[in-house]
Design a protein around this motif. Structure first.
Motif, PDB file in Angstrom:
ATOM      1  N   ASP A  84       0.833  -1.197   0.000  1.00  0.00           N
ATOM      2  CA  ASP A  84       0.000   0.000   0.000  1.00  0.00           C
ATOM      3  C   ASP A  84       0.873   1.255   0.000  1.00  0.00           C
ATOM      4  O   ASP A  84       1.717   1.447   0.874  1.00  0.00           O
ATOM      5  N   MET A  85       0.646   2.120  -0.985  1.00  0.00           N
ATOM      6  CA  MET A  85       1.491   3.305  -1.140  1.00  0.00           C
ATOM      7  C   MET A  85       1.448   4.215   0.080  1.00  0.00           C
ATOM      8  O   MET A  85       2.473   4.730   0.519  1.00  0.00           O
ATOM      9  N   LEU A  86       0.238   4.422   0.600  1.00  0.00           N
ATOM     10  CA  LEU A  86       0.127   5.331   1.745  1.00  0.00           C
ATOM     11  C   LEU A  86       0.863   4.773   2.943  1.00  0.00           C
ATOM     12  O   LEU A  86       1.595   5.490   3.637  1.00  0.00           O
ATOM     13  N   LEU A  87       0.704   3.458   3.166  1.00  0.00           N
ATOM     14  CA  LEU A  87       1.421   2.836   4.272  1.00  0.00           C
ATOM     15  C   LEU A  87       2.930   2.951   4.075  1.00  0.00           C
ATOM     16  O   LEU A  87       3.676   3.217   5.019  1.00  0.00           O
ATOM     17  N   GLN A  88       3.359   2.762   2.839  1.00  0.00           N
ATOM     18  CA  GLN A  88       4.787   2.882   2.549  1.00  0.00           C
ATOM     19  C   GLN A  88       5.291   4.271   2.914  1.00  0.00           C
ATOM     20  O   GLN A  88       6.349   4.429   3.525  1.00  0.00           O
ATOM     21  N   SER A 147       2.418  -1.238  -6.852  1.00  0.00           N
ATOM     22  CA  SER A 147       1.717  -0.349  -5.926  1.00  0.00           C
ATOM     23  C   SER A 147       0.234  -0.683  -5.790  1.00  0.00           C
ATOM     24  O   SER A 147      -0.437  -0.977  -6.784  1.00  0.00           O
ATOM     25  N   THR A 148      -0.245  -0.613  -4.573  1.00  0.00           N
ATOM     26  CA  THR A 148      -1.692  -0.686  -4.330  1.00  0.00           C
ATOM     27  C   THR A 148      -2.069   0.478  -3.444  1.00  0.00           C
ATOM     28  O   THR A 148      -1.213   1.129  -2.849  1.00  0.00           O
ATOM     29  N   CYS A 168       0.992  13.343  -5.141  1.00  0.00           N
ATOM     30  CA  CYS A 168       0.670  14.776  -5.115  1.00  0.00           C
ATOM     31  C   CYS A 168      -0.194  15.128  -3.916  1.00  0.00           C
ATOM     32  O   CYS A 168      -0.011  16.174  -3.286  1.00  0.00           O
ATOM     33  N   SER A 169      -1.137  14.262  -3.597  1.00  0.00           N
ATOM     34  CA  SER A 169      -2.017  14.543  -2.461  1.00  0.00           C
ATOM     35  C   SER A 169      -1.199  14.590  -1.169  1.00  0.00           C
ATOM     36  O   SER A 169      -1.359  15.496  -0.350  1.00  0.00           O
ATOM     37  N   VAL A 170      -0.337  13.591  -1.004  1.00  0.00           N
ATOM     38  CA  VAL A 170       0.493  13.559   0.200  1.00  0.00           C
ATOM     39  C   VAL A 170       1.408  14.781   0.228  1.00  0.00           C
ATOM     40  O   VAL A 170       1.562  15.434   1.264  1.00  0.00           O
ATOM     41  N   ALA A 171       1.978  15.113  -0.927  1.00  0.00           N
ATOM     42  CA  ALA A 171       2.899  16.255  -0.976  1.00  0.00           C
ATOM     43  C   ALA A 171       2.171  17.553  -0.664  1.00  0.00           C
ATOM     44  O   ALA A 171       2.698  18.410   0.057  1.00  0.00           O
ATOM     45  N   ALA A 172       0.959  17.694  -1.185  1.00  0.00           N
ATOM     46  CA  ALA A 172       0.200  18.925  -0.927  1.00  0.00           C
ATOM     47  C   ALA A 172      -0.116  19.043   0.556  1.00  0.00           C
ATOM     48  O   ALA A 172       0.012  20.110   1.160  1.00  0.00           O
ATOM     49  N   LEU A 173      -0.485  17.913   1.158  1.00  0.00           N
ATOM     50  CA  LEU A 173      -0.770  17.916   2.592  1.00  0.00           C
ATOM     51  C   LEU A 173       0.498  18.281   3.375  1.00  0.00           C
ATOM     52  O   LEU A 173       0.477  19.130   4.278  1.00  0.00           O
ATOM     53  N   ALA A 174       1.603  17.635   2.995  1.00  0.00           N
ATOM     54  CA  ALA A 174       2.865  17.896   3.692  1.00  0.00           C
ATOM     55  C   ALA A 174       3.263  19.362   3.551  1.00  0.00           C
ATOM     56  O   ALA A 174       3.662  20.003   4.528  1.00  0.00           O
ATOM     57  N   ALA A 175       3.116  19.893   2.331  1.00  0.00           N
ATOM     58  CA  ALA A 175       3.499  21.290   2.104  1.00  0.00           C
ATOM     59  C   ALA A 175       2.618  22.220   2.934  1.00  0.00           C
ATOM     60  O   ALA A 175       3.096  23.208   3.497  1.00  0.00           O
TER      61      ALA A 175
END
Ligand SMILES: Nc1ncnc2c1ncn2[C@@H]1O[C@H](COP(=O)(O)OP(=O)(O)O)[C@@H](O)[C@H]1O
Ligand SMILES: [Mg+2]
Lengths: 315, 269
Positions: A84-88, A147-148, A168-175
């Motif tokens: 799972d990408m998010l878990l990774q 990836s899953t 991109c979603s994770v990066a936007a949140l992180a930013a």
């Protein structure tokens, strides 16, 4: 010229860019989706470098945490069958942050060239360890599971798109979180630490502690970047920790400038684009092309690419 | 009156130099104390020891009965002892306003306010207003309003001094140590500057120790004088008594006159 007050239009802009990626992504060729994903991954690391650079510190070894992120993603697949990408990304960030929390006690004591070289040395130690570790593929590295996300494995046609949108979603949140952090008193201490640590101490703050916190945040961001790159490429190897990888991140950070949390991503996209194009045109001299473009930016935009977008009063 | 700061028998050597030699002084709440003495007499060393920048070899420092001898500068700042510097310590790349805001930010943070999860604009402890307003207010008080958006780097000498002192007000100190607040300021401007500083400081209610070479300024503003010579305090009394003390006249005031002559000579040369 001051850099203490981050711009306020950042959040809507991040949202707009994310939306654009979601909407326009399906129209882009696969290579472009891949290029953007790698750029986002590297932009995460560069965002971490930016945090340090604002406090006057340059890490020549940020690849350490990029690599930890990548190998955490790899190990999740290899030993726990997790893809799972998010878990990774979450585990990559946690592992990197944990290591940084420990190493930070050492690093936060150093400034200038010592900070830079010590961080590089730590990164090269990891490189050496990984190159020798059989169970993690030695110098060949290991493959990452396809990836899953949320237990779903996207069809081949859409994998690149899904990885990009997730990244991109994770990066936007992180930013957005980093932007918020930059507005806190601790975040605003960065230029102060760069300017005058004596005054910082006599105001009642610990420069060392502030640097330690930045170091950990930077590591977490880099860990996310490493995990994202791993899942996008499908393969990891010890070169992720090699000093030239760190050099790339510094390159991107200088190219981008420290004026906005979005700048590192823009810098990374430009970096990857120049590299791809330059490599296509002339495979033997692409480094020279990169070098010249950095030179031009340093000479004409000393505060980085982002100064093209922000018109700030000259003090 | 109550003693807020009690330095007992401080000794400090730097190699062959004895920078503090049995220095003791009990400072009373809300008093204004002038520190005098020629260059190298040990005034800055005294301030450095109180604020934790250097540790005395022996001796102790108590603040309101609490032993603070071993504390780090930032911890001493947090108990309420702040200082300015002989050479102003500013954030050169930031504007005057931003210098102030960074300082106030630290105060907020140390009070557990203005963290990552807090919302709105919390009031700065001791000043019932948010940081921006407090910053404006302090800058106004120190006559720095006109310089608000100037970079600290480009400020004239006297203004740098004022900003350095203004920054210490952020934490609302109960004791303020000013190391040569008027150095580098012309003789005519000294009084005006001290007037402004003392008014600003007294408005917030702080005990003040200041280092000063101009004896007129000292007798005008200090209620008590500590005269330093060769790492020792050779006189501790009201200005009219201390400044007429034979030893002080010989080693400090005379020295200062000599020093001023030298400066004039240098200026004429
Ligand atoms: N950090 C230091 N290292 C070595 N010598 C010092 C140091 N600080 C002060 N001194 C010496 O101690 C003496 C007192 O200095 P100082 O307290 O700065 O004097 P003042 O402020 O009264 O001019 C001087 O001889 C000075 O050279
Ligand atoms: Mg001095």
């Amino acid at each position: 010229m001051s850099n203490i007050t981050p711009r306020d239009r950042t959040l809507p802009m991040l949202g707009a860019v994310l939306l654009a990626v979601i909407v326009l992504g399906p129209l882009l060729p696969k290579w472009a989706l891949f290029l953007l994903t790698i750029a986002i991954a590297k932009g995460m690391v560069s965002l971490g470098l930016m945090l340090q650079l604002r406090a006057g510190l340059v890490s020549f070894g940020q690849a350490l945490y990029y690599c930890i992120g990548g190998y955490t993603a790899g190990s999740l697949g290899r030993f726990f069958d997790i893809s799972d990408m998010l878990l990774q990304m979450i585990c990559g960030a946690s592992a990197a942050a944990f290591v940084a929390l420990i190493l930070g006690f050492l690093l936060a004591r150093y400034r200038g060239i010592f900070y830079g070289l010590l961080s590089m040395a730590l990164s090269m130690i990891l490189y050496g360890l990984l190159a020798k570790s059989e169970s993690l593929g030695s110098t060949d590295g290991i493959n990452i599971l396809p990836s899953t996300i949320f237990g779903i494995r996207p069809v081949q046609e859409w994998v690149r798109y899904v990885v990009l949108v997730t990244g991109c979603s994770v990066a936007a949140l992180a930013a957005a979180l980093v932007q918020r952090y930059l507005k806190t008193p601790l975040g605003q201490l960065s230029p102060a630490i760069k300017d005058n640590e004596i005054r910082v101490e006599y105001m009642g703050a610990s420069a060392r502690k502030a640097i330690h916190v930045k170091y950990v945040i930077a590591a977490a961001l880099s860990g996310i970047g490493g995990a994202l790159a791993a899942t996008a490429v499908g393969h990891i190897d010890p070169d992720m920790a090699y000093w030239t990888t760190s050099g790339e991140f510094i390159f991107i950070t200088i190219l981008a400038g420290t004026r906005s949390v979005a700048a590192p991503f823009l810098g990374a996209i430009l970096f990857e684009t120049i590299r791809t194009v330059a490599f296509d045109i002339s495979p033997n001299t692409w480094q020279m092309t990169l070098g010249i473009s950095l030179l031009l930016v340093i000479v004409f935009l000393p505060e980085g690419l982002w100064s093209l977008f922000s018109r700030r009063k000259a003090a | 009156m109550a003693v807020v700061l009690d330095a007992r028998d401080l000794n400090k050597r730097f190699g062959a130099v004895t920078a503090a030699n049995g220095v003791s002084a009990a400072i009373e709440q809300d008093s204004v104390v002038g520190l005098i003495g020629t260059n190298g007499a040990g005034k800055t060393t005294f301030i450095n020891m109180i604020t934790g920048y250097i540790k005395p070899d022996t001796g102790s420092i108590h603040f309101r009965g609490r032993d603070i001898t071993a504390l780090a500068p930032r911890e001493i700042t947090r108990v309420g002892i702040c200082r300015s510097f002989q050479i102003p310590q500013l954030y050169a790349s930031l504007s005057v306003f931003e210098n102030m805001m960074v300082s106030l930010g630290v105060v907020l943070r140390n009070a557990g306010l203005g963290g990552f999860f807090s919302r709105g604009r919390p009031n700065v402890p001791g000043y019932d207003a948010p940081a921006e307003e407090v910053a404006e207010r302090i800058l106004e008080r120190f006559g720095l309003g006109d310089y608000r958006d100037k970079n600290a780097q480009v400020l004239p000498g006297g203004v740098r001094k004022l900003l350095d002192i203004a920054l210490t007000m952020a934490a609302k100190p109960s004791i303020l140590l000013l190391d040569e607040p008027t150095s580098g300021v012309s003789a005519e401007e000294k009084f005006g500057m001290m007037e402004m500083v003392m008014a600003a400081v007294k408005a917030e209610g702080a005990t003040v120790l200041f280092v000063e070479h101009d004896m007129e300024v000292v007798s005008r503003f200090a209620e008590r004088v500590l005269a330093f010579y060769d790492g020792r305090i050779i006189a501790d009394a009201a200005p009219e008594i201390a400044l007429t003390d034979p030893e002080v006249k010989r080693y400090v005031v005379g020295g200062e006159l000599h020093r001023m002559d030298e400066q004039k000579g240098a200026a004429n040369a």
